[in-house]
Every structure is written in C-alpha cells, then in structure tokens.
Design a protein around this motif. Structure first.
Motif, short mmCIF file in Angstrom:
data_model
loop_
_atom_site.label_atom_id
_atom_site.label_comp_id
_atom_site.label_asym_id
_atom_site.label_seq_id
_atom_site.Cartn_x
_atom_site.Cartn_y
_atom_site.Cartn_z
N LEU A 50 0.82 -1.21 0.00
CA LEU A 50 0.00 0.00 0.00
C LEU A 50 0.86 1.26 0.00
CD1 LEU A 50 -2.82 -1.09 2.44
CD2 LEU A 50 -3.05 -0.61 0.00
N ARG A 51 1.93 1.27 0.80
CA ARG A 51 2.82 2.45 0.82
C ARG A 51 3.46 2.68 -0.54
NH1 ARG A 51 3.17 0.88 6.02
NH2 ARG A 51 4.81 -0.67 5.75
N LYS A 52 3.88 1.61 -1.20
CA LYS A 52 4.50 1.74 -2.52
C LYS A 52 3.49 2.27 -3.54
CE LYS A 52 7.83 1.12 -5.49
NZ LYS A 52 9.06 1.89 -5.47
N LEU A 53 2.26 1.78 -3.48
CA LEU A 53 1.23 2.27 -4.40
C LEU A 53 0.93 3.74 -4.19
CD1 LEU A 53 -1.22 -0.77 -4.39
CD2 LEU A 53 0.19 0.02 -6.29
N VAL A 54 0.88 4.17 -2.93
CA VAL A 54 0.64 5.60 -2.65
C VAL A 54 1.80 6.43 -3.18
CG1 VAL A 54 0.47 7.32 -0.81
CG2 VAL A 54 -0.88 5.23 -0.70
N HIS A 55 3.01 5.91 -3.03
CA HIS A 55 4.18 6.62 -3.54
C HIS A 55 4.12 6.73 -5.07
CE1 HIS A 55 8.30 8.00 -3.91
NE2 HIS A 55 8.52 7.04 -4.78
N LEU A 56 3.77 5.64 -5.73
CA LEU A 56 3.73 5.62 -7.19
C LEU A 56 2.56 6.41 -7.77
CD1 LEU A 56 4.63 1.89 -7.89
CD2 LEU A 56 6.06 3.89 -8.30
N TYR A 57 1.43 6.39 -7.05
CA TYR A 57 0.21 7.01 -7.57
C TYR A 57 -0.32 8.07 -6.61
CZ TYR A 57 0.45 3.03 -10.69
OH TYR A 57 0.88 2.10 -11.60
N GLY A 58 0.55 8.90 -6.11
CA GLY A 58 0.17 9.94 -5.16
C GLY A 58 -0.86 10.92 -5.68
N GLU A 59 -0.88 11.13 -6.98
CA GLU A 59 -1.85 12.06 -7.57
C GLU A 59 -3.28 11.55 -7.45
OE1 GLU A 59 -0.79 9.19 -10.76
OE2 GLU A 59 0.40 10.35 -9.38
N LEU A 97 -18.19 5.65 -1.13
CA LEU A 97 -17.08 4.97 -1.78
C LEU A 97 -15.92 5.94 -2.04
CD1 LEU A 97 -15.86 2.46 -3.06
CD2 LEU A 97 -17.04 3.07 -5.19
N LEU A 98 -16.23 7.19 -2.34
CA LEU A 98 -15.17 8.17 -2.59
C LEU A 98 -14.35 8.42 -1.32
CD1 LEU A 98 -17.13 10.73 -4.80
CD2 LEU A 98 -15.50 8.97 -5.55
N TYR A 99 -15.02 8.45 -0.19
CA TYR A 99 -14.31 8.64 1.08
C TYR A 99 -13.46 7.41 1.39
CZ TYR A 99 -17.06 12.80 1.86
OH TYR A 99 -17.63 14.04 1.73
N HIS A 100 -13.97 6.25 1.02
CA HIS A 100 -13.21 5.02 1.21
C HIS A 100 -11.94 5.04 0.36
CE1 HIS A 100 -12.37 0.80 1.86
NE2 HIS A 100 -12.35 0.61 0.56
N ILE A 101 -12.08 5.46 -0.88
CA ILE A 101 -10.94 5.55 -1.78
C ILE A 101 -9.91 6.53 -1.24
CG2 ILE A 101 -10.20 6.35 -4.06
CD1 ILE A 101 -12.91 5.20 -5.11
N LYS A 102 -10.37 7.68 -0.76
CA LYS A 102 -9.45 8.66 -0.19
C LYS A 102 -8.73 8.08 1.03
CE LYS A 102 -8.98 13.22 1.78
NZ LYS A 102 -9.58 14.50 2.03
N GLY A 103 -9.47 7.39 1.86
CA GLY A 103 -8.86 6.76 3.03
C GLY A 103 -7.78 5.76 2.65
N LEU A 104 -8.05 4.98 1.62
CA LEU A 104 -7.05 4.03 1.15
C LEU A 104 -5.81 4.74 0.62
CD1 LEU A 104 -9.25 1.33 -0.62
CD2 LEU A 104 -8.04 1.13 1.56
N CYS A 105 -6.03 5.85 -0.07
CA CYS A 105 -4.88 6.61 -0.58
C CYS A 105 -4.03 7.14 0.56
CB CYS A 105 -5.36 7.78 -1.45
SG CYS A 105 -6.08 7.30 -3.03
N ILE A 106 -4.68 7.62 1.61
CA ILE A 106 -3.96 8.15 2.75
C ILE A 106 -3.25 7.03 3.50
CG2 ILE A 106 -4.23 9.23 5.03
CD1 ILE A 106 -6.58 10.81 3.75
N ARG A 107 -3.95 5.94 3.66
CA ARG A 107 -3.38 4.79 4.38
C ARG A 107 -2.15 4.31 3.69
NH1 ARG A 107 -6.29 -0.94 5.22
NH2 ARG A 107 -4.75 -1.84 6.56
#
Length: 55
Positions: free
Chosen positions: A15-24, A45-55
């Motif tokens: 998950l950390r690598k994905l956030v790093h690669l797809y931070g936008e 679902l949008l809030y869930h997606i945002k939470g996953l991006c932050i996580r």
C-alpha cells in the motif's frame, strides 16, 4: 494482491508503494468528493478511496 498476501507487513509495504507511485490519485479523490458534494450527493465509496490513498 493485498488479499492474497497474508503477511500484514507486506500488505502495508504494498500500500505504501502504491501511494508513492500514484500519489496524484489522492488529489483525484479529493476532486471527486468536492464535485459530488457540490451536486448535493455523498458517495461513501469516494471517502473510502481517499482513506485508502492516505493509508
């Protein structure tokens, strides 16, 4: 991939690598939330997606 990996440490690393690669993507989630709120909608679902991006 996350669900197939049973090791919690590896799940976090992935998950950390994905956030790093797809931070936008977090910016895209914020924009989608803002747009939906302007339309008077709350899409959980949008809030869930945002939470996953932050996580």
């Amino acid at each position: 991939m996350i669900t197939e990996t049973k090791d919690v440490k590896w799940q976090g690393d992935i998950l950390r690598k994905l956030v790093h690669l797809y931070g936008e993507e977090n910016t895209a989630a914020d924009k989608a939330i803002e747009t939906s709120e302007q339309q008077g909608k709350v899409v959980s679902l949008l809030y869930h997606i945002k939470g996953l991006c932050i996580r």
